[in-house]
Write a protein that holds these residues in place. Sequence first.
Motif, PDB file in Angstrom:
ATOM      1  N   ARG A  92      -1.669 112.250  16.326  1.00  0.00           N
ATOM      2  CA  ARG A  92      -2.854 111.887  16.555  1.00  0.00           C
ATOM      3  C   ARG A  92      -3.387 110.741  15.916  1.00  0.00           C
ATOM      4  NH1 ARG A  92      -4.983 117.374  15.639  1.00  0.00           N
ATOM      5  NH2 ARG A  92      -6.416 116.343  14.113  1.00  0.00           N
ATOM      6  N   SER A  93      -3.032 110.570  14.771  1.00  0.00           N
ATOM      7  CA  SER A  93      -3.483 109.376  14.016  1.00  0.00           C
ATOM      8  C   SER A  93      -2.738 108.209  14.443  1.00  0.00           C
ATOM      9  CB  SER A  93      -2.956 109.662  12.621  1.00  0.00           C
ATOM     10  OG  SER A  93      -3.576 110.572  11.905  1.00  0.00           O
ATOM     11  N   LEU A  94      -1.496 108.107  14.807  1.00  0.00           N
ATOM     12  CA  LEU A  94      -0.883 107.167  15.397  1.00  0.00           C
ATOM     13  C   LEU A  94      -1.501 106.693  16.747  1.00  0.00           C
ATOM     14  CD1 LEU A  94       2.825 108.029  14.447  1.00  0.00           C
ATOM     15  CD2 LEU A  94       1.526 106.645  13.096  1.00  0.00           C
ATOM     16  N   ALA A  95      -1.831 107.560  17.296  1.00  0.00           N
ATOM     17  CA  ALA A  95      -2.338 107.133  18.874  1.00  0.00           C
ATOM     18  C   ALA A  95      -3.568 106.221  18.679  1.00  0.00           C
ATOM     19  CB  ALA A  95      -2.877 108.514  19.369  1.00  0.00           C
ATOM     20  N   ALA A  96      -4.093 106.281  17.336  1.00  0.00           N
ATOM     21  CA  ALA A  96      -5.531 105.476  17.168  1.00  0.00           C
ATOM     22  C   ALA A  96      -5.078 104.198  16.464  1.00  0.00           C
ATOM     23  CB  ALA A  96      -6.505 106.068  16.300  1.00  0.00           C
ATOM     24  N   CYS A  97      -3.799 103.600  16.525  1.00  0.00           N
ATOM     25  CA  CYS A  97      -3.483 102.653  15.586  1.00  0.00           C
ATOM     26  C   CYS A  97      -2.443 101.753  16.476  1.00  0.00           C
ATOM     27  CB  CYS A  97      -2.472 103.039  14.485  1.00  0.00           C
ATOM     28  SG  CYS A  97      -3.330 103.827  13.314  1.00  0.00           S
ATOM     29  N   GLU A  98      -2.065 100.433  15.861  1.00  0.00           N
ATOM     30  CA  GLU A  98      -1.441  99.579  16.393  1.00  0.00           C
ATOM     31  C   GLU A  98       0.048  99.407  15.679  1.00  0.00           C
ATOM     32  OE1 GLU A  98      -4.641  99.383  18.430  1.00  0.00           O
ATOM     33  OE2 GLU A  98      -4.696  98.656  16.431  1.00  0.00           O
ATOM     34  N   GLY A  99      -0.178  99.786  14.300  1.00  0.00           N
ATOM     35  CA  GLY A  99       0.927  99.727  13.342  1.00  0.00           C
ATOM     36  C   GLY A  99       1.142 100.728  12.443  1.00  0.00           C
ATOM     37  N   ALA A 100       2.236 100.727  11.602  1.00  0.00           N
ATOM     38  CA  ALA A 100       2.426 101.760  10.562  1.00  0.00           C
ATOM     39  C   ALA A 100       3.444 101.402   9.364  1.00  0.00           C
ATOM     40  CB  ALA A 100       3.067 103.088  11.355  1.00  0.00           C
ATOM     41  N   MET A 122       7.755 105.047  16.989  1.00  0.00           N
ATOM     42  CA  MET A 122       8.425 104.134  17.898  1.00  0.00           C
ATOM     43  C   MET A 122       8.123 104.571  19.466  1.00  0.00           C
ATOM     44  SD  MET A 122      12.213 103.785  15.887  1.00  0.00           S
ATOM     45  CE  MET A 122      12.818 102.387  17.234  1.00  0.00           C
ATOM     46  N   ASP A 123       7.882 105.599  19.738  1.00  0.00           N
ATOM     47  CA  ASP A 123       7.416 106.306  21.006  1.00  0.00           C
ATOM     48  C   ASP A 123       6.012 105.634  21.600  1.00  0.00           C
ATOM     49  OD1 ASP A 123       9.559 107.896  21.190  1.00  0.00           O
ATOM     50  OD2 ASP A 123       8.569 109.521  20.796  1.00  0.00           O
TER      51      ASP A 123
END
Length: 599
Positions: A92-100, A122-123
Amino acid sequence: MSIELTRNFSIIAHIDHGKTTLSDRLLEKTNTISEREKQDQLLDAMDLEREKGITIKSHPVTIFYKAGDGKTYKLNLLDTPGHVDFSYEVSRSLAACEGALLIVDAAQGVEAQTLANMHLAMDLNLAIIPVINKIDLPSANLPKVYRQLEDIVCIPHEEAIHASAKMGIGIDDILEAVVQRIPPPETEQDGLLRALVFDSVYDAYRGVVSYVRVISGSVHRGMKVKLFATDEVYEVKEVGIFTPKMTRTDSLEAGDVGYIIANMKSAADVKIGDTYTDYMRPCPSPLPGFKEIRPMVFSGIYPVDSSDFEALKAAMAKLQINDAAFSFQAESSVALGFGFRCGFLGLLHMEIIQERLRREFNMDIISTYPSVIYEVTKTNGEEINVDNPSLLPEPQEIQEIREPIVKVFIMLPGEYIGDIMQLVLEKRGSVDNTETIDDMRVMLTCTVPLAEILVDFNDKLKSMTRGYGSMDYEYAGYQAAKLIKMDMLIAGEPVDAFSMIVHQDKAASRGRELAERLKNVIPRQLFTVAIQACIGGKIIARESISPMRKDVTAKCYGGDVTRKRKLLEKQKEGKKRMKAIGKINIPQEAFIKVLKTGD
């Protein structure tokens, strides 16, 4: 602030690789928190997170950073959990981001959860910045980590940033990399409000607080907004950002991560993954949300005092808004009264929810032995799902039972491979693939029934590998198995709270173990109490609780032996009669001791 100067990023890693410590350093470096507010694990707000040293909830925070090019950037950071049970929080957090930022421990190297979290990123086509953390440790082995990054994660080691979050090394390089390598958010040109709800919490004074990522448009106080899932309209009372405390602002613009407080009073009003839009100028369709999460582990949770049922129901509703992966429905048990059948992502998730109910809501609860959902085909062709042993049909009505299986990925030092293979076989699993990662470590891919890894698999893995083994698992469907329902009889009466579905080969040992545990907690009576484990009508294990004995011959001083025998015979008759009509009241403490997550 222009959307070109905004960056949204997450920190992902295996558990205990230093995500939260790095978050602390980033906040300190950018003066987001003052010297007075500094403390370790700043973004871990719960006492439980601090005590266990793990992150349970992802925490957003907005940082303002003056980069080397002289411009000031707005960086929205989301610290995420590392444990496999909380991977839903990560997605859920990654869905709100452009990078990690992908953190790798310089001493431990790439672990199972590092890979799992990287695949999630990556997905979603996120820009990944590898960070090698803890380079100050004497046991740091950089050449090994370089090889692993290139061979396993397929990232050139030159891209990795060397850092030590504890010592504050490399923090400037990380902030510059975030600005340079992570793209600014993209927005829709139509200017309509689209805000993705990626989390929410319940505040006793202000109602529901929605954590949102604004994809396009803007939202401000007094605006009328609508949610797609419920089609309800609300007035916005407050918007703001996290610094890391909730800080009120005039509006949230496209690309921002912040919070919205509308006039929502009920915990069920907002669904995580839903979209906020302007009521007057709505967008045509909602944003793609998150995949529906399926609970993997089920357990009954009952109040110790039956009058607390409604309070427990309200507490669970408030927890559910804070944790979308937790589900519950009412059920009743002959032994335990009214309670709830709860679904969890794993055993740690179950332990955390129970602890939060006790601490945050002062609930006194009992939990039953964890179980999974079984698929049952009856002889008449009917298909049913069973998550509670008491709902399993009679053996003669069952054609086939299928149990959930999981694919388990285990990373461990090569010297322990024999012991771990033995453990997998003991758990009715199979080792499908063995892959050598480097000169030290191997990765096993195994298929194991979910019910077998529930309770102690991870603990045994850690102790057998001296803490160096790590595991991740994913759902892999169902397979048929020889499963049977085992009942526990106490003085001939079945007790539904102790029923369980077990594999045929393990039934006898499981029955003996449970009977022995019950013998130690049920108080002695004036007659012999039999504790029996049975399958159908067949007894497979038994323990007896010896009776308390009153000395009826105490008043006989001398005289003929027949006087004593007469009194003993009379007592024997009385015990026989009592055994026939006597009922056992099992105290609540006995349930708590035996059912406590099955230790």
